[in-house]
Structure formats: structure tokens, C-alpha cells
Design a protein around this motif. Sequence first.
Motif, mmCIF file in Angstrom:
data_model
loop_
_atom_site.group_PDB
_atom_site.id
_atom_site.type_symbol
_atom_site.label_atom_id
_atom_site.label_comp_id
_atom_site.label_asym_id
_atom_site.label_seq_id
_atom_site.Cartn_x
_atom_site.Cartn_y
_atom_site.Cartn_z
ATOM 1 N N ARG A 1 0.830 -1.204 0.000
ATOM 2 C CA ARG A 1 0.000 0.000 0.000
ATOM 3 C C ARG A 1 0.867 1.258 0.000
ATOM 4 O O ARG A 1 0.532 2.265 -0.621
ATOM 5 C CB ARG A 1 -0.911 0.014 1.233
ATOM 6 N N PRO B 1 -10.163 2.812 -4.836
ATOM 7 C CA PRO B 1 -10.296 1.351 -4.748
ATOM 8 C C PRO B 1 -9.339 0.628 -5.696
ATOM 9 O O PRO B 1 -8.887 -0.481 -5.409
ATOM 10 C CB PRO B 1 -11.761 1.103 -5.141
ATOM 11 N N GLN B 2 -9.036 1.266 -6.826
ATOM 12 C CA GLN B 2 -8.145 0.628 -7.798
ATOM 13 C C GLN B 2 -6.724 0.483 -7.242
ATOM 14 O O GLN B 2 -6.065 -0.534 -7.469
ATOM 15 C CB GLN B 2 -8.125 1.436 -9.111
ATOM 16 N N GLN C 1 -6.750 -2.439 -4.886
ATOM 17 C CA GLN C 1 -6.662 -3.705 -5.611
ATOM 18 C C GLN C 1 -5.246 -3.949 -6.107
ATOM 19 O O GLN C 1 -4.720 -5.068 -6.020
ATOM 20 C CB GLN C 1 -7.627 -3.703 -6.798
ATOM 21 N N TYR C 2 -4.638 -2.908 -6.654
ATOM 22 C CA TYR C 2 -3.271 -3.025 -7.147
ATOM 23 C C TYR C 2 -2.332 -3.464 -6.028
ATOM 24 O O TYR C 2 -1.507 -4.375 -6.216
ATOM 25 C CB TYR C 2 -2.826 -1.680 -7.721
ATOM 26 N N GLU D 1 -3.077 -5.022 -3.193
ATOM 27 C CA GLU D 1 -3.385 -6.386 -2.767
ATOM 28 C C GLU D 1 -2.745 -7.404 -3.701
ATOM 29 O O GLU D 1 -2.209 -8.426 -3.250
ATOM 30 C CB GLU D 1 -4.897 -6.589 -2.729
ATOM 31 N N ARG D 2 -2.808 -7.144 -4.992
ATOM 32 C CA ARG D 2 -2.234 -8.081 -5.951
ATOM 33 C C ARG D 2 -0.710 -8.001 -5.963
ATOM 34 O O ARG D 2 -0.020 -9.027 -6.070
ATOM 35 C CB ARG D 2 -2.819 -7.803 -7.342
ATOM 36 N N TYR E 1 -3.730 -5.417 -12.731
ATOM 37 C CA TYR E 1 -3.503 -4.506 -11.612
ATOM 38 C C TYR E 1 -4.793 -4.162 -10.868
ATOM 39 O O TYR E 1 -4.803 -4.069 -9.650
ATOM 40 C CB TYR E 1 -2.856 -3.229 -12.128
ATOM 41 N N PHE E 2 -5.882 -3.950 -11.620
ATOM 42 C CA PHE E 2 -7.181 -3.640 -10.999
ATOM 43 C C PHE E 2 -8.279 -3.988 -11.990
ATOM 44 O O PHE E 2 -8.048 -4.041 -13.201
ATOM 45 C CB PHE E 2 -7.263 -2.162 -10.593
ATOM 46 N N ASP E 3 -9.467 -4.240 -11.460
ATOM 47 C CA ASP E 3 -10.604 -4.576 -12.316
ATOM 48 C C ASP E 3 -10.926 -3.378 -13.208
ATOM 49 O O ASP E 3 -11.150 -2.265 -12.723
ATOM 50 C CB ASP E 3 -11.822 -4.935 -11.473
#
Length: 267
Positions: free
Chosen positions: A115, A150-151, A154-155, A157-158, A210-212
Motif C-alpha cells: 500500500r 479502490p483501484q 486492488q493493485y 493487494e495483488r 492490476y485492478f478490475d
Amino acid sequence: MAHPSTTDHRTVGAAARLLGVTTRTLHHWDTIGLVSPSERTLAGYRLYTAADLARAHRVLVYRELGVALDEIGALLDAPATDALDTLRRQRDELGARIDRLERMAEAVDRMIEARESGILLSAEDQIAIFGGDWQPAWVEQAREQWGDTPQWAQYAERAATRSAEDWQRITAETEALHADLAAACRSGVLPGDPRADALAERHRASLATYFDCTHAMHVCLGRRYVSEPGYVAYYDAIAPGLTAWLREVIDANARAHGIDPATATWE
């Protein structure tokens, strides 16, 4: 029966305060026969003796270790050998739990780092994997711009689960995609052509690494590509005119999926 000394015996309320539990807990332990007050006052109030309180303290210890209440009674009343077997088994279970918690803590640490930094690679490794033109400062710039979205979450987290080998694979796939985009652009493949739509979907899928990324979000990114000099320089360095062509390909593919590029918004 002799009248018990109030200094040696405790009422339910006093015992609860001493043990740090509720009176309801003590009543429950009494009901199931785990810890029961041994004495009564002349008025009939139940009193806990020093031995009762000692047993209650042992219950608290076993409960903290994760032993179920229905097992604690048997453990307290068991012969020494049986009690040792139970304690050894409980120690093994605690060891396994500690291992799981340590792995979870490590995963949380990686998530925090991801993060904060965006990618769990040293600057040297980033350049080695992403190429000599890569600037590690770009990740920090992206975090400053997108860190509260939020993106980005997600990035991160992955990214927290990816190794250097994972990033090498992703980089190779991206380079192959760029080569195919450049070849299609040079050969005059028109936006809306099935080949162009397939490439648009591959490009959207690469972003989903990277993100949805929805088709509407893809359109919004296409707008940025043609409006920001950094993106124009990046894609046009792969093939002259690629930035504008890619934006048109993205828009045409979005229309095929029911999205009007003129009104598309970041979802």
C-alpha cells in the motif's frame, strides 16, 4: 456448619471482580459443574473459598489457551498423566496456531508495504525487470495520484503476492501485447475490426492484472492516453501514431459492448 469468615470467602460478585469475569459467567460455570462455590452464609448466600477461586483461575488459564469449557472440567479432574497428554496436545495446537498467525502477520506486513510503496521490488530490480527506461519514481507518483482509490487498493493487494518472477512474466506479456498493437497499427487494422477488438480486450485484460477494469473505465483511460504527453510519448515510442489508434480501438470495442464513449464515466 460454622459461619464462614468474610475475609476467606467471596460472594459471587466479589469473586467475579477478583477474576475479571461477569457474575453471569460464574453462574454458568456453576450450572455446568465447572466451578461451584463450596460454602454458604447463614442467610444462604453462596461463597467461593480460596480453593474454588484457585480452580476458577485454572479455568481462565485453560480458556485463554483455547481449551473448550467441556474439556476444561475433565482436564482439571483428570489424573496427572491424562492432564499432561491433554496439555501436550494443546501445546501442539497452539504451535500450529502461532505458525498460522505469523504467516498472517507477514501477509499483512506485505500488504502494508505494498500500500505504501506500490510494488515490492527494489529500484534495481524494477529497472532490471521493466527495462532501462523505467523510473521507480513513477510508482510513487501513481500512489500520490491514485492512493486513495479502490483501484490502488486492488493493485496493492495483488502486488503484495507477486514475486520478481511474476513481474517478469507480466512484463513479457505486456511487451508481446505492445508488439501486436504496433503491428496492427502499422498494417492499418481499423478500429471495430475483429482483430482490433481482440487486441482491445487483451489491453483491457492487461490492465486487469492490476485492478478490475470495465469497458467504461477503459474508455476513460483511452482519453487520458491522448490528452497527457507522458502517455503519448510512451505509446508513440512503440509505434508512431499508436496512442491515437489505440484510443479509437478502445472506443470501438466499448461500443460493441454497449458503452457510449462520449458519455462513459469512471465506474
